[in-house]
Design a protein around this motif. Structure first.
Motif, short mmCIF file in Angstrom:
data_model
loop_
_atom_site.label_atom_id
_atom_site.label_comp_id
_atom_site.label_asym_id
_atom_site.label_seq_id
_atom_site.Cartn_x
_atom_site.Cartn_y
_atom_site.Cartn_z
N VAL A 45 -10.55 6.99 -46.84
CA VAL A 45 -10.61 5.60 -47.29
C VAL A 45 -11.05 5.54 -48.76
N GLY A 46 -11.96 6.41 -49.14
CA GLY A 46 -12.39 6.45 -50.53
C GLY A 46 -11.22 6.73 -51.46
N ALA A 47 -10.41 7.72 -51.08
CA ALA A 47 -9.24 8.05 -51.90
C ALA A 47 -8.30 6.85 -51.99
N PHE A 48 -8.08 6.20 -50.86
CA PHE A 48 -7.19 5.03 -50.86
C PHE A 48 -7.81 3.88 -51.65
N GLY A 49 -9.12 3.77 -51.60
CA GLY A 49 -9.78 2.73 -52.38
C GLY A 49 -9.55 2.94 -53.86
N ALA A 50 -9.67 4.19 -54.29
CA ALA A 50 -9.45 4.49 -55.71
C ALA A 50 -8.02 4.16 -56.09
N TYR A 51 -7.11 4.55 -55.23
CA TYR A 51 -5.70 4.31 -55.51
C TYR A 51 -5.42 2.81 -55.56
N THR A 52 -6.01 2.07 -54.60
CA THR A 52 -5.81 0.63 -54.55
C THR A 52 -6.29 -0.03 -55.84
N THR A 53 -7.44 0.44 -56.31
CA THR A 53 -7.97 -0.12 -57.55
C THR A 53 -6.97 0.05 -58.69
N ALA A 117 -8.81 5.51 -35.12
CA ALA A 117 -8.50 4.13 -35.45
C ALA A 117 -8.37 3.94 -36.97
N LEU A 118 -9.25 4.59 -37.73
CA LEU A 118 -9.18 4.42 -39.18
C LEU A 118 -7.89 5.01 -39.74
N GLN A 119 -7.56 6.20 -39.27
CA GLN A 119 -6.30 6.81 -39.72
C GLN A 119 -5.13 5.90 -39.44
N ARG A 123 -2.47 4.00 -41.80
CA ARG A 123 -1.05 4.33 -41.68
C ARG A 123 -0.23 3.06 -41.43
N LEU A 124 -0.75 2.20 -40.54
CA LEU A 124 0.06 1.06 -40.11
C LEU A 124 0.02 -0.10 -41.09
N PHE A 125 -1.13 -0.36 -41.65
CA PHE A 125 -1.28 -1.63 -42.35
C PHE A 125 -1.30 -1.52 -43.87
N TYR A 126 -1.67 -0.37 -44.39
CA TYR A 126 -1.83 -0.28 -45.84
C TYR A 126 -0.51 -0.59 -46.55
N ARG A 128 1.87 -2.31 -45.61
CA ARG A 128 2.44 -3.64 -45.36
C ARG A 128 1.97 -4.66 -46.38
N ILE A 129 0.92 -4.32 -47.11
CA ILE A 129 0.45 -5.26 -48.13
C ILE A 129 1.49 -5.28 -49.24
N PRO A 130 1.95 -6.45 -49.64
CA PRO A 130 3.01 -6.51 -50.64
C PRO A 130 2.62 -5.76 -51.91
N GLY A 131 3.51 -4.98 -52.39
CA GLY A 131 3.26 -4.25 -53.62
C GLY A 131 2.60 -2.90 -53.41
N PHE A 132 2.28 -2.58 -52.16
CA PHE A 132 1.64 -1.30 -51.89
C PHE A 132 2.68 -0.32 -51.34
N PRO A 133 2.52 0.93 -51.63
CA PRO A 133 3.52 1.91 -51.18
C PRO A 133 3.40 2.19 -49.68
N ASP A 134 4.47 2.72 -49.14
CA ASP A 134 4.50 3.08 -47.72
C ASP A 134 3.44 4.14 -47.44
N SER A 135 2.52 3.81 -46.56
CA SER A 135 1.40 4.74 -46.32
C SER A 135 1.69 5.71 -45.20
N ARG A 136 2.90 5.66 -44.64
CA ARG A 136 3.21 6.62 -43.59
C ARG A 136 3.49 8.00 -44.16
N ARG A 137 3.85 8.00 -45.42
CA ARG A 137 4.09 9.28 -46.09
C ARG A 137 3.01 9.50 -47.14
#
Lengths: 319, 596, 267
Positions: A45-53, A117-119, A123-126, A128-137
């Motif tokens: 989640v930390g890595a994704f948080g950095a990326y999201t920022t 659940a966190l994984q 995978r499922l929702f990240y 889906r946020i508009p403008g965010f890349p597909d998190s399945r890959r």
């Protein structure tokens, strides 16, 4: 010799990554004797948080080095820390705190559930946020100009900027952690709680807060590791927490779980062992496909033969 | 027995609904009448249309012609009405102590809230499938409103006495009849549920089953049933197996459902093997899937597949033994750290072993290691079993019913499962089982009393592994191919979850837990993407509110609630000694039922 | 006199702390020996050394002519059973089951017997149950067989623990404060029970703080102070020894951290 030095550097930087995550296991274990199995996911989640920022900043690219090092990277780091700490605190409050005093099995299974659940949530929702890349890959981590792919050559040894980043981050974080634990009120409260929560409560220490702080501190370091992971491997994915978490746990056990210095030493040792194993074990078993096996074998051997770890003192076995 | 209600209040800080209920008690009389009105609404709803188009659920768009799901709603309504009206009908005879066999008020509360859930789920399914609230026809609204009214009104009814039905003197044949009836009901439910292709119908039906069990438990029927079952174990076991055996007959040669059923059996058998390790010996094994994998890989390598790497294929009975032995040896290796490692650490050690197994299977591909498993490709094209001239791949006609490939394997797996259950229960009810309980309770004290702690732990590991190895050998042939990615950590987590969900250390609970965990995702394909997420959340919620599982072993329940003396008292009255009654010298207490 | 149990120079160190220092003690067959001493004197630690729960730093324990290995199970099988100062019953087992566990070392049903319910399993199971019931009757808990041990009154739990130890058919019974926390009535009953156990010809080594209990019951009393044997002799001798009195009430004893496990620190 060059090969050895190179592998040593590689191992140390890998180990620094493990160490940053391992501290989280060790701090939490030290205070509540709980193996926070979902800690690997906090790292993710930390890595994704950095990326999201980075995305929220408008996916800045082609930056001047000053702007990159002075603004973008600190912001990403901060974003990662916020995301990871938030996740860890929620986890502690709603999944672990109600289980204090329950048989050991309960929090462990709860932790496995959280981890899955966190994984899956990422995978499922990240994506889906508009403008965010597909998190399945795997998602490519932002390229920071003047950092990504750059390296120094020192005496025939290549040192990536990301390697330096990880090692420096470890140094800074552990120094801060040492100061926090030994020199602040909350740090002392945490120490007291880890010694004896009931007495601490009687002494007026807010035990819940001390425990939550331990989770937060571990999460912050894990987020730094998440950032370092992104910079090092240039991509992140929702599953990155599992293996990294296992390795970091190995590191924590190796150093003596509950012991912060041990986590650092354990992480570095594990990283170097892994790097050396792929270089110096001859034949087919030296291939990188086996490196995780060696790490896990090390974990088992340590748990069996020196469960107190490299730096831990042997606890008296009480009847 | 311990009904669900009282257990819920054991959760750390759930404030039971009792206080609010008590406050409204003076309205009990009018409330009953209001609730009866609600029940009438529920009863009327099935005869109205629920949806305006036929494609939701099992076509609930007709007026006056209820579909099966609507008939089920009607049955719920009858239950509700019955519970509400019963106190008027059944009056204690003057001068005699009221018998209080059934807890009608509790039943009414349960039936009312159950109906509400049922209608809510059905309506939600309609809304989701047909797109919007407009799809709901008056019937659904009537049912929802009736159930809601009844739910609210029944809150004002007093909780009432504990049901005493389980203390009723029932003749032995009555008890056995009850057991057979219940088991037959389960068979019907399973066959009917599996026959539903629509996911929403399946879910709605599943909810119905849950509601039915809940109401039965609250009213007191479950208490009677479990008391009868405890007294007539043999009848229960026979009935259960007869039903399980007959199950393929109800499927009319449908391979789709039978393949799911085989999957469920394999999973349940493996979970039962793990149950020896986790439930009896109290050792958390997070790498158990490796034993199933070891058995499967062994069987695959020794099979007549063109891709088998050894080129030696002994007959299947030999293969089974080898598979079990290979797994058992692995079990001994994985179990050996228990000498020095325990608790969380042991769980991590087993997890690490599981990962080592998977990675090793991946690496034995001829590139990174000797070629044994063909790496991530695994071993495909494993031929069907042939035992004593019986080809498992072929369809057969038995009593005019087509028995397909999966039904054949189903029966084989049923045998394996029976074997595993036999081992489980017989070990549990022996000196060894007592030793395991003692180890779980206080390892040091057990050792000081001469219990061979290390030996018993190893026995659990090796025995459990052996059984999983056998299951794996069959699985290899059912699945046709064996690859390392079938044996990942997540599968181990699933197995542990199946045990925890049902109730560690029990047979029935684990069978149910395993079936739920395996069946739901199979039937809920649309749900597939969210399966793991829900699974993770389920584990967390479960540990928070009911760590002992749906059907807990009483001793286990006490272990999870170490501070709860009330529960201890309650269970203490019911607990049976850890010995087999028939061996205890006492006259067989079966078939008597005179322990009121 | 050939000793049944003979501890020779048993020493137990925890880090820098010597909890038990060169303690030698003999127990003859059928003898009741009392072990007294102020809190923190190392009595329970010494018990733990005898029963293999601790591995002594040095010294050895001989029982029935053989050296006892520091393995609790082997010690139990050799014929030494014990109770614990803080009762350690199997809380969620019934009284009967607790005692049946005590039979574990004396039965031999293996997994195969149990899985296939072979005759040996059936025979032993019936036998185990009968013997367990007898021991429950012996300690006066025949009626309580089906109670969960956690639901039993404190005094009964102590007696149940003794029954569990007796089921092992030991030659030597080690009792760690069998009357701790009991009221006078229960204490009398415990005394009576121990007298009856002695009647069975079992040797008993008992730690106790109740001096009346010790001096009326024991053939010999050893006093342990700060990990070492202060005196070992007949009750009268020990009773009148000024050093013993001093150890208890005279000069204050160091409140050094107790190394006695959950040991002797309660009042």
């Amino acid at each position: 010799m060059d090969l050895f030095a190179q592998q040593l550097v590689n191992g140390l930087s890998l180990g620094a990554l493990y160490a940053l995550i391992a501290v989280g296991y060790t701090v939490v274990y030290g205070i509540v004797q709980l193996i926070n199995f979902a800690h690997g996911e906090v790292f993710m989640v930390g890595a994704f948080g950095a990326y999201t920022t980075w995305i929220l900043m408008g996916s800045p690219s082609h930056l001047s080095p000053g702007f990159a090092f002075g603004v973008v990277m600190p912001a990403m780091l901060l974003g990662g820390v916020v995301a990871a700490v938030g996740t860890a605190l929620l986890m502690e409050r709603f999944a672990y705190r109600p289980l204090r005093g329950a048989p050991r099995l309960a929090p462990l299974i709860s932790a496995i559930g959280l981890s899955i659940a966190l994984q899956e949530a990422v995978r499922l929702f990240y994506g889906r946020i508009p403008g965010f890349p597909d998190s399945r890959r795997a998602i490519p981590f932002p390229v920071i100009d003047g950092f990504t792919g750059r390296s120094w050559q020192v005496a025939g040894v290549t040192i990536q900027y990301s390697t330096a980043f990880t090692l420096i981050a470890l140094l800074v974080c552990t120094t801060l952690l040492w100061w926090f634990v030994n020199r602040t009120r909350m740090g002392r409260a945490m120490q007291a709680t880890s010694q004896d929560p009931d007495t601490s409560r009687l002494m007026g220490i807010n035990v819940d807060r001390a425990i939550a702080t331990a989770f937060a501190v571990g999460a912050a370091l894990a987020a730094v590791a998440g950032m370092a992971h992104g910079l090092r491997y240039n991509n992140i994915d929702f599953q990155m927490g599992f293996m990294a978490g296992m390795k970091a746990f190995t590191a924590a056990v190796l150093g003596g779980i509950g012991n912060v210095n041990g986590a650092v030493v354990g992480g570095l040792v594990l990283g170097v062992v892994e790097a050396m194993a792929t270089t110096y074990i001859p034949g087919q078993f030296g291939s990188s496909a086996w490196k995780d096996v060696w790490a896990f074998a090390l974990l088992i051997l340590v748990l069996v033969f020196r469960p107190q770890g490299l730096l831990g003192a042997k606890a008296v076995d009480r009847a | 027995m311990n009904d669900t209600g009282s257990l819920v209040t054991l959760a750390p800080d759930s404030s039971g609904p009792a206080p609010t209920g008590e406050r409204w008690i003076r309205f009990a009389k009018p409330a009953r009448w209001i609730a009866i009105a609600g029940a009438v609404g529920v009863l009327a709803a099935p005869f109205m249309a629920w949806a305006y188009r036929p494609d939701a659920l099992d076509d609930v768009s007709f007026w006056g012609e209820p579909s099966p799901l609507q008939w089920f709603a009607f049955a719920l309504g009858l239950l509700l009405l019955g519970c509400l009206v019963a106190p008027f009908v059944i009056k204690p005879r003057p001068g005699r102590r009221p018998r209080r066999l059934l807890a009608f008020n509790r039943g009414a509360k349960a039936a009312a809230s159950g109906s509400l859930v049922y209608f809510a789920v059905a309506s939600a399914a309609i809304v989701l499938e047909l797109g919007g609230l407009v799809a709901l026809e008056p019937g659904a609204w009537a049912g929802l409103a009736g159930a809601l009214v009844a739910t609210v009104a029944t809150r004002a009814l007093p909780e009432g006495h504990d049901p005493r039905l389980q203390f009723l003197n029932t003749p032995a044949w009555g008890q056995i009849l009850g057991i057979v009836g219940a088991v037959a009901l389960v068979l019907f439910a399973a066959a009917y549920g599996l026959g539903q292709d629509g996911a929403s119908t399946f879910v709605t039906f599943g909810v119905l089953c849950g509601v039915g069990v809940y109401v039965a438990a609250r009213v007191g029927v479950m208490g009677w049933l479990s008391a009868a079952a405890a007294r007539n174990r043999r009848a229960l076991v026979l009935a259960a197996f007869a039903v399980a055996f007959l199950f393929p007959m109800t499927q009319d040669g449908s391979d789709a459902n039978m393949s799911i059923a085989v999957g469920v059996l394999i999973f349940a058998a493996t979970a039962m093997g793990l149950n020896i390790v986790v439930g009896l010996a109290g050792l958390l094994d997070l790498g158990y899937i490796a034993f199933l994998g070891a058995g499967a890989f062994t069987a695959a390598i020794l099979s007549r597949s063109a891709f088998a790497t050894l080129g030696w294929s002994p007959p299947f009975p030999v293969v089974v033994l080898i598979s079990g032995t290979v797994a058992a040896i692995l079990g001994l290796i994985i179990g050996s750290p228990t000498l020095r490692v325990s608790g969380d650490y042991l769980a991590i050690v087993t997890l690490a072993f599981g990962e080592i197994f998977r990675i090793t299977m991946n690496n034995l591909d001829g590139v990174d290691g000797p070629n044994l498993t063909r790496g991530s490709n695994g071993i495909p094209a494993i031929p069907d079993l042939e035992l004593f001239g019986f080809d498992f791949g072929e369809s057969h006609m038995i009593l005019g019913v087509q028995i397909g490939r999966f039904a054949n394997y189903y029966w084989l797996m049923l045998l394996v499962l029976a074997l595993i259950i036999l081992v489980f229960t017989n070990l549990n009810h022996s000196r060894i089982g007592r030793g395991w309980v003692a180890i779980r309770e206080d390892e040091r004290a057990a050792e000081a009393m001469g219990v061979n702690v290390f030996g018993l732990k190893l026995l659990a590991f090796a025995g459990g592994a052996f059984l999983a190895g056998i299951a794996g050998a069959v699985k290899a042939h059912v699945d046709v191919s064996v690859t390392p990615d079938q044996y990942i950590f997540m599968e181990s987590a699933f197995l542990v979850a199946g045990i925890v969900l049902g109730g560690m250390g029990t047979v029935g609970g684990v069978l149910i837990g395993a079936s739920i965990l395996k069946l739901l995702p199979e039937k809920l394909r649309f749900f597939e993407d969210y399966r793991l997420l829900m699974f993770g959340v389920l584990l967390v919620v479960m540990m928070r509110f009911r760590p002992e599982g749906l059907m807990p072993d009483e001793r286990r329940q006490l272990e999870f609630h170490a501070d709860d003396d009330e529960l201890a008292e309650e269970i203490g009255e019911n607990i049976e000694a850890h010995v087999i009654p028939s061996l205890a010298g006492a006259p067989e207490p079966d078939l008597k039922g005179d322990d009121a | 006199m050939t000793a049944l149990l003979s501890a020779r120079d048993v020493t137990m160190k925890f880090g820098g702390l010597t909890a038990v220092n060169q303690v030698s003690l003999d127990v003859a067959p059928g003898e009741i020996v009392g072990l007294i001493g102020p809190n923190g004197a190392g009595k329970t630690t010494f018990f733990n050394c005898l029963t293999g729960m601790y591995q002594p730093t040095s010294g050895e324990v001989e029982f029935d002519g053989q050296l006892l290995p520091p393995k609790p199970r082997r010690v139990a099988m050799a014929g030494v059973a014990r109770t614990f100062q803080n009762i350690r019953l199997f809380q969620n087992m019934t009284a009967l089951e607790n005692v049946m566990v005590g039979r574990y070392a004396r039965t031999g049903t293996n997994a195969i017997d149990a899985v296939f319910r072979l005759p040996r399993h059936r025979r032993e199971e019936t036998e185990t149950r009968r013997i367990a019931e007898e021991w429950l009757d012996f300690v006066g808990l025949g009626e309580a067989a089906d109670l969960l041990s956690r639901n039993m009154p404190y005094g009964d739990q102590r007696r149940l623990e003794i029954a569990r130890a007796l089921a092992l058919e030991p030659k030597l019974l080690l009792l760690d404060e069998p009357t701790a926390g009991m009221n006078p009535q229960e204490t009398r009953e415990a005394e009576e029970l121990i007298t009856r156990i002695r009647g069975l010809g079992m040797a008993i080594l008992v730690i106790e703080h109740d001096m009346r209990f010790i001096f009326s019951l024991c053939d010999r009393v050893a006093c342990l102070v700060r990990g070492a044997v202060l005196i070992d002799g007949a009750p009268e001798t020990v009773q009148n020894d000024p050093r013993v009195i001093e150890a208890y009430i005279g000069t204050p004893v160091d409140v050094a951290p107790s190394a006695d496990g959950e040991g002797d620190s309660d009042a």
